[in-house]
Design an enzyme around this catalytic site. Structure first.
Site, PDB file in Angstrom:
ATOM      1  N   GLY A   1       0.783  -1.239   0.000  1.00 44.65           N
ATOM      2  CA  GLY A   1       0.000   0.000   0.000  1.00 44.65           C
ATOM      3  C   GLY A   1       0.806   1.275   0.000  1.00 44.65           C
ATOM      4  O   GLY A   1       0.324   2.311  -0.455  1.00 44.65           O
TER       5      GLY A   1
ATOM      6  N   CYS B   1      -6.527   6.218 -30.426  1.00 43.92           N
ATOM      7  CA  CYS B   1      -7.789   6.868 -30.779  1.00 43.92           C
ATOM      8  C   CYS B   1      -8.707   6.918 -29.574  1.00 43.92           C
ATOM      9  O   CYS B   1      -9.678   6.150 -29.476  1.00 43.92           O
ATOM     10  CB  CYS B   1      -8.438   6.121 -31.927  1.00 43.92           C
ATOM     11  SG  CYS B   1      -7.439   6.300 -33.386  1.00 43.92           S
TER      12      CYS B   1
HETATM   13  N1  LLP Z   1      -0.796  -7.235  -1.607  1.00 43.42           N
HETATM   14  C1  LLP Z   1      -1.994  -7.445  -2.190  1.00 43.42           C
HETATM   15  C2  LLP Z   1      -2.814  -8.562  -1.747  1.00 43.42           C
HETATM   16  C3  LLP Z   1      -2.427  -6.588  -3.220  1.00 43.42           C
HETATM   17  O1  LLP Z   1      -3.614  -6.798  -3.794  1.00 43.42           O
HETATM   18  C4  LLP Z   1      -1.611  -5.516  -3.638  1.00 43.42           C
HETATM   19  C5  LLP Z   1      -2.041  -4.600  -4.686  1.00 43.42           C
HETATM   20  C6  LLP Z   1      -0.348  -5.349  -3.008  1.00 43.42           C
HETATM   21  C7  LLP Z   1       0.003  -6.224  -1.989  1.00 43.42           C
HETATM   22  C8  LLP Z   1       0.617  -4.273  -3.394  1.00 43.42           C
HETATM   23  O2  LLP Z   1       0.145  -2.993  -3.211  1.00 43.42           O
HETATM   24  P1  LLP Z   1       1.151  -1.757  -3.439  1.00 43.42           P
HETATM   25  O3  LLP Z   1       2.236  -1.871  -2.408  1.00 43.42           O
HETATM   26  O4  LLP Z   1       1.687  -1.875  -4.798  1.00 43.42           O
HETATM   27  O5  LLP Z   1       0.301  -0.557  -3.257  1.00 43.42           O
HETATM   28  N2  LLP Z   1      -3.338  -0.821 -10.415  1.00 43.42           N
HETATM   29  C9  LLP Z   1      -3.293   0.068  -9.276  1.00 43.42           C
HETATM   30  C10 LLP Z   1      -2.778  -0.629  -8.047  1.00 43.42           C
HETATM   31  C11 LLP Z   1      -3.585  -1.858  -7.694  1.00 43.42           C
HETATM   32  C12 LLP Z   1      -2.999  -2.599  -6.527  1.00 43.42           C
HETATM   33  C13 LLP Z   1      -3.718  -3.867  -6.263  1.00 43.42           C
HETATM   34  N3  LLP Z   1      -3.188  -4.644  -5.207  1.00 43.42           N
HETATM   35  C14 LLP Z   1      -2.441   1.296  -9.605  1.00 43.42           C
HETATM   36  O6  LLP Z   1      -1.915   1.389 -10.706  1.00 43.42           O
HETATM   37  O7  LLP Z   1      -2.354   2.197  -8.788  1.00 43.42           O
END
Ligand code: LLP
Length: 413
Positions: A255, A365
Site C-alpha cells: 500500500g 484513438c
Molecule cells: N498485496 C496485495 C494482496 C495486493 O492486492 C496488492 C495490490 C499489493 C500487496 C501491493 O500494493 P502496493 O504496495 O503496490 O500498493 N493498479 C493500481 C494498483 C492496484 C494494486 C492492487 N493490489 C495502480 O496502478 O495504482
C-alpha cells in the site's frame, strides 16, 4: 534540485540522466517508447525496508514483493537473490516466480474469485501457502482436496478489517464499500474468520497465517487510518490464537508507495514499520514472522518511460506534444485513474525560459489518451525525448495492445 530527483533520475547540464546515463542517448540506442528500470534503485528500496524491519522487530521479516506491480524477470531475480518473498495472485504469477528462482516456501498465493483450476494448480506446488479470500472458497477447496489426499497444504486467511485506504476508490481493498459506492470484494469479514480457520483445519489444511491488504497508494495523511488497521489485525490475531490456531506469520499487505506528486507528503514507511513491529511485540502473540507486501514502493520510482516527440500541435489554443506511444500501451494509469499523476520531464531541456502549458498526447484513438494535461514545461520540439517518471509499477504490467500497438521494450540497468 527538483523534488522528483533521486539516485535514479537526476539533472545534469539541463539534461535528464537515468542511473548515470544520458536519457536521450538511451532513447537513441534502444528506440522509443522505452521502459528503463534501475537495479540499484530497487535494491536501495529493498534494503531500506529490510533495515527498518531488522531495527524495529525482533521477529524475522518477509518482504513479499507484490509482483503484479512489475513481473520483469530481471527484477524478480534481483529480489530473489536478496532473499525476498513473493505475493502472487494468479497461477501464472506463481509459475513466473518459481522460474525466477523463488522457492515455493517463499510464495504466498492470494487469489480472488479463485477457480477450481487455480486451486488445482497451486495445491500441486509443494510448500506454497494459499491465502483464503472467502469462507465460500473453502467449498471449492474441499472439492479439490481429495485429489491431494496426503497433503496438508499451508493456508492463511485474508481478512477484511472493515477499513481500507487507497489513492483512488478503485484501489481501496478493505471495508464494506469504496467511496464511489463499489462493494469491496476482498477478504473474509471479521465474524467469519475463526470459522474459516476451523473449517480449513478440519478439511486437512494447515492454517499458518493471517493477512490483510488495505489498498494502494497511501500518502502521509493516511497514516492514522493505517495505524488503526494495524491495531485491528493484531487484535484479530490474538483472537485467532486464543481460539486454538497458533500463527506462524502476520501479513500487513502493501500500500505504501513512492512520491508521485510534488504537493503530497510521502507515507512514513519507517514509522509504519516501527509501529507495526511494536504493536505485534506488545500484543504478546506468538507469531514467528512478520510480512509486508510492497509493490509500488519497491519499483514505482525505479522506472521511467521514454517517449519521442513527433511534432507539437496547436489547436483551439491547446498545445500538444504528440508522442510516439499511447498511454494504454505504456503507462495506462493516468487514463484509468483520474487521480493518477506521473511527472513528465523533457529529457533534452529540463528547464527553459519559454514555458508553455503542454498536454502530452499519445497515439491512440481515445481522448483520454494523454500522459499529462496542461503541464508547465519548456516548449518541446520534434525529436525531443520526454520522460514519464514513476513508471516502474503497474505500467508495463497493466499495458495492453489497444489499437494493435506494441508494448515497448524494457531495459534494466
Ligand atoms: N498485496 C496485495 C494482496 C495486493 O492486492 C496488492 C495490490 C499489493 C500487496 C501491493 O500494493 P502496493 O504496495 O503496490 O500498493 N493498479 C493500481 C494498483 C492496484 C494494486 C492492487 N493490489 C495502480 O496502478 O495504482
Amino acid at each position: 534540485m527538483n523534488w522528483w530527483e533521486t539516485d535514479f533520475v537526476a539533472v545534469r547540464d539541463n539534461k535528464l540522466w537515468i542511473a548515470g546515463r544520458d536519457a536521450a542517448a538511451l532513447a537513441e540506442r534502444y528506440g522509443t517508447p522505452l521502459y528503463v528500470y534501475g537495479k540499484d534503485r530497487i535494491l536501495e528500496r529493498y534494503a531500506r525496508l529490510d533495515d527498518a524491519l531488522a531495527r524495529h522487530s525482533a521477529l524475522p521479516a518477509r518482504i513479499c514483493y507484490a509482483m503484479k506491480a512489475n513481473p520483469h524477470r530481471g527484477i524478480l531475480r534481483l529480489l530473489q537473490r536478496r532473499g525476498g518473498w513473493i505475493d502472487a495472485v494468479s497461477p501464472c504469477e506463481v509459475e513466473t516466480a518459481l522460474k525466477a528462482g523463488f522457492p515455493a516456501e517463499r510464495i504466498l498465493f492470494t487469489g480472488t474469485s479463485v477457480s477450481r483450476a487455480d486451486l488445482r494448480a497451486v495445491f500441486a506446488i509443494d510448500g506454497l501457502t494459499v491465502n483464503i479470500d472467502a469462507a465460500e472458497q473453502l467449498d471449492l477447496m474441499s472439492e479439490i482436496k481429495p485429489e491431494f489426499p496426503s497433503k496438508a497444504v499451508r493456508v492463511s486467511v485474508r481478512w477484511n478489517p472493515g477499513i481500507g485506504r487507497g489513492f483512488n476508490p478503485r484501489v481501496v481493498t478493505a471495508g464494506k464499500r469504496s467511496s464511489d459506492g463499489t462493494p469491496i470484494k476482498f477478504g473474509v469479514e471479521p465474524k467469519k474468520v475463526i470459522g474459516v480457520f476451523a473449517r480449513a483445519r478440519k478439511l486437512g489444511f494447515r492454517p499458518v497465517g493471517l493477512h490483510q491488504h488495505l489498498g494502494s497508494g497511501w500518502v502521509r495523511e493516511d497514516f492514522g487510518l493505517v495505524r488503526a488497521a494495524v491495531d485491528r489485525l493484531v487484535r484479530q490475531a490474538r483472537e485467532v490464537e486464543k481460539a486454538g490456531f497458533p500463527l506462524e506469520f502476520l501479513d500487513f499487505g502493501g500500500g505504501f508507495g513512492p512520491r508521485y506528486l510534488k504537493n503530497r507528503a510521502v507515507f512514513p514507511v519507517e514509522d509504519y514499520i516501527a509501529y507495526l513491529s511494536d504493536a505485534v511485540a506488545k500484543a504478546g502473540i506468538a507469531v514467528k514472522a512478520l510480512a509486508i507486501e510492497p509493490g509500488k514502493y519497491m519499483v514505482g520510482d525505479a522506472g521511467v518511460l521514454l517517449l519521442g516527440v513527433e511534432y507539437v500541435k496547436e489547436s483551439y489554443g491547446n498545445i500538444f506534444a504528440c508522442v510516439d506511444g499511447g498511454t494504454f500501451n505504456t503507462v495506462p494509469r493516468p487514463a484509468i485513474y483520474l487521480q493518477a499523476h506521473h511527472e513528465i520531464v523533457n529529457a533534452c531541456r529540463v528547464e527553459g525560459t519559454a514555458k508553455a502549458r503542454i498536454t502530452v498526447a499519445g497515439n491512440l484513438c481515445e481522448t483520454g489518451d494523454v500522459f499529462g494535461r496542461e503541464r508547465s514545461m519548456p516548449l518541446p520540439i520534434s525529436g525531443d525525448i520526454l520522460a514519464v517518471l514513476c513508471a516502474g509499477a503497474y505500467c508495463r504490467s497493466m499495458a495492453s495492445n489497444f489499437n494493435l500497438r506494441e508494448i515497448p521494450r524494457e531495459i534494466l540497468i
